[in-house]
Scaffold this motif. Structure first.
Motif, PDB file in Angstrom:
ATOM      1  N   ARG A   1       1.847 -14.605   1.117  1.00 28.84           N
ATOM      2  CA  ARG A   1       2.947 -14.183   0.253  1.00 28.84           C
ATOM      3  C   ARG A   1       2.699 -14.556  -1.210  1.00 28.84           C
ATOM      4  NH1 ARG A   1       8.025 -12.719   1.990  1.00 28.84           N
ATOM      5  NH2 ARG A   1       7.913 -13.859   3.960  1.00 28.84           N
TER       6      ARG A   1
ATOM      7  N   ASN B   1       1.718  -9.129  -4.364  1.00 27.30           N
ATOM      8  CA  ASN B   1       3.164  -9.187  -4.224  1.00 27.30           C
ATOM      9  C   ASN B   1       3.864  -8.982  -5.561  1.00 27.30           C
ATOM     10  OD1 ASN B   1       3.510 -10.022  -1.283  1.00 27.30           O
ATOM     11  ND2 ASN B   1       2.066 -11.551  -2.014  1.00 27.30           N
ATOM     12  N   GLU B   2       3.155  -9.280  -6.655  1.00 25.10           N
ATOM     13  CA  GLU B   2       3.722  -9.042  -7.979  1.00 25.10           C
ATOM     14  C   GLU B   2       3.726  -7.553  -8.315  1.00 25.10           C
ATOM     15  OE1 GLU B   2       4.932 -11.571  -9.869  1.00 25.10           O
ATOM     16  OE2 GLU B   2       4.496 -12.848  -8.153  1.00 25.10           O
TER      17      GLU B   2
ATOM     18  N   GLY C   1       4.730  -5.197  -6.154  1.00 20.87           N
ATOM     19  CA  GLY C   1       5.668  -4.491  -5.301  1.00 20.87           C
ATOM     20  C   GLY C   1       5.226  -4.317  -3.866  1.00 20.87           C
TER      21      GLY C   1
ATOM     22  N   ASP D   1       5.260  -5.482  -0.315  1.00 25.13           N
ATOM     23  CA  ASP D   1       6.058  -6.397   0.492  1.00 25.13           C
ATOM     24  C   ASP D   1       5.282  -6.765   1.747  1.00 25.13           C
ATOM     25  OD1 ASP D   1       8.222  -6.569   2.935  1.00 25.13           O
ATOM     26  OD2 ASP D   1       8.933  -7.530   1.090  1.00 25.13           O
ATOM     27  N   ALA D   2       5.033  -8.072   1.940  1.00 30.17           N
ATOM     28  CA  ALA D   2       4.204  -8.528   3.051  1.00 30.17           C
ATOM     29  C   ALA D   2       4.767  -8.118   4.409  1.00 30.17           C
ATOM     30  CB  ALA D   2       4.035 -10.046   2.986  1.00 30.17           C
ATOM     31  N   SER D   3       6.079  -8.201   4.587  1.00 24.80           N
ATOM     32  CA  SER D   3       6.680  -7.871   5.878  1.00 24.80           C
ATOM     33  C   SER D   3       6.517  -6.394   6.212  1.00 24.80           C
ATOM     34  CB  SER D   3       8.167  -8.245   5.873  1.00 24.80           C
ATOM     35  OG  SER D   3       8.336  -9.635   5.668  1.00 24.80           O
ATOM     36  N   GLU D   4       6.717  -5.526   5.221  1.00 27.33           N
ATOM     37  CA  GLU D   4       6.560  -4.093   5.450  1.00 27.33           C
ATOM     38  C   GLU D   4       5.108  -3.734   5.734  1.00 27.33           C
ATOM     39  OE1 GLU D   4       8.170  -1.889   2.242  1.00 27.33           O
ATOM     40  OE2 GLU D   4      10.215  -2.657   2.488  1.00 27.33           O
TER      41      GLU D   4
END
Length: 312
Positions: free
Chosen positions: A10, A15-16, A18, A20-23
């Motif tokens: 994460r 992640n900066e 856009g 998203d790790a979960s998606e």
């Protein structure tokens, strides 16, 4: 059925932007399962990657796929090197040099489909004072320069950072303090140079045009040292242009040679700042560098790691 563990960092630069790790995890899991792999995934909080890798190795999967930037990949290589667990890369960093080198597409779904059919293949690793380097280790003005803009722009687009380097090079190169670098090879031969930029690469850089560096000779058992002898910013700009057009090894102010092991010293300097696969570190001299042949299993294809001369 091959068992794959996915670790999503994460704290990576992607992640900066856009991502998203979960998606991404759900998408990648679906693609790998469709290809017949058994998959589990873990979202790793910033600072927790080493522990997650240790725990993952204990479960003895066939591969650990790390979603992150080059720093995350280097950390994974340090843990997985010398084991029978393969390293897969999902590019969620800024430059994603290791992913590019291994042929992994930068778009997430395409990367997942690539990894779903990739095979474990052995490559060399450059050990730098106990750290695993897959791409490049840089000494001189660039680590200081990168540290300055990384504080303001963690993550971000790779092309913006490259533009900052190109436009800021004259100023930062002129200000940089030269390093009185000396080295000793495994056979006892020695050399020295006054340098503001030096890079050490497992294998070597391709002689091909492009802004982002690309490597070849992944299984040569050698590193290539590139020691810049430019004294002035104008010469450094010429050197950068030679690199962009793939003619870096023809630059008269760039010393380059191959070796399997080097010991670096910095003259009167006790230590120096360096960049190792995107991570900025401070290391104490002497710095030991050694190629570990066929040390790491990676998920890739034979075509992706074919030598430049073989692919020509």
């Amino acid at each position: 059925m091959p068992r794959y563990l996915l670790l999503f960092n994460r704290g990576s630069g992607g992640n900066e932007r856009g991502l998203d790790a979960s998606e991404v995890a759900r998408t990648v899991e679906d693609i790998l399962r469709e290809a017949g792999h058994e998959v589990s995934s873990t979202i790793v909080e910033p600072g927790g990657l080493d522990r997650a890798l240790e725990k993952g190795l204990a479960a003895k999967p066939d591969a650990i796929i790390v979603a992150g930037g080059d720093g995350s990949v280097s950390a994974a290589a340090r843990h997985l090197g010398g084991t029978e667990v393969a390293l897969g890369i999902l590019p969620m960093g800024t430059f994603n040099l290791a992913a590019r080198d291994l042929g992994v597409p930068l778009e997430m779904e395409a990367a997942a489909r690539f990894l779903a059919t990739a095979q474990p293949m052995l490559i060399d690793v450059l050990d730098v004072a106990g750290q695993a380097c897959l791409c490049t280790t840089i000494l001189g003005f660039y680590p200081e320069f990168a540290k300055t803009f990384e504080r303001r722009d963690h993550g971000g687009q790779w092309w913006r950072k490259t533009l900052k380097l190109v436009t800021g090079l004259p100023k930062y190169f002129a200000r940089a303090r030269p390093l009185h670098l000396s080295w000793r090879e495994e056979d006892g031969s020695t050399g020295n140079a006054k340098t503001k930029f030096s890079a050490f690469v497992p294998g070597r850089y391709k002689a091909a045009a492009g802004i982002v560096p690309a490597r070849t000779e992944f299984r040569s058992g050698e590193m290539t040292a590139y020691i810049g002898k430019q004294k002035h910013a104008r010469a450094a700009m010429r050197g950068m242009l030679d690199y962009i057009f793939g003619r870096q090894e023809k630059n008269p102010e760039l010393l380059h040679f191959k070796s399997s092991r080097l010991q670096l010293r910095g003259g009167s300097r006790r230590d120096c700042m360096l960049m190792l696969d995107g991570e900025i570190l401070r290391m104490v001299f002497p710095i030991e560098m050694e190629i570990k042949p066929a040390h790491l299993l990676v998920l890739t294809t034979p075509e992706s790691i074919a030598d430049e001369k073989e692919a020509a």
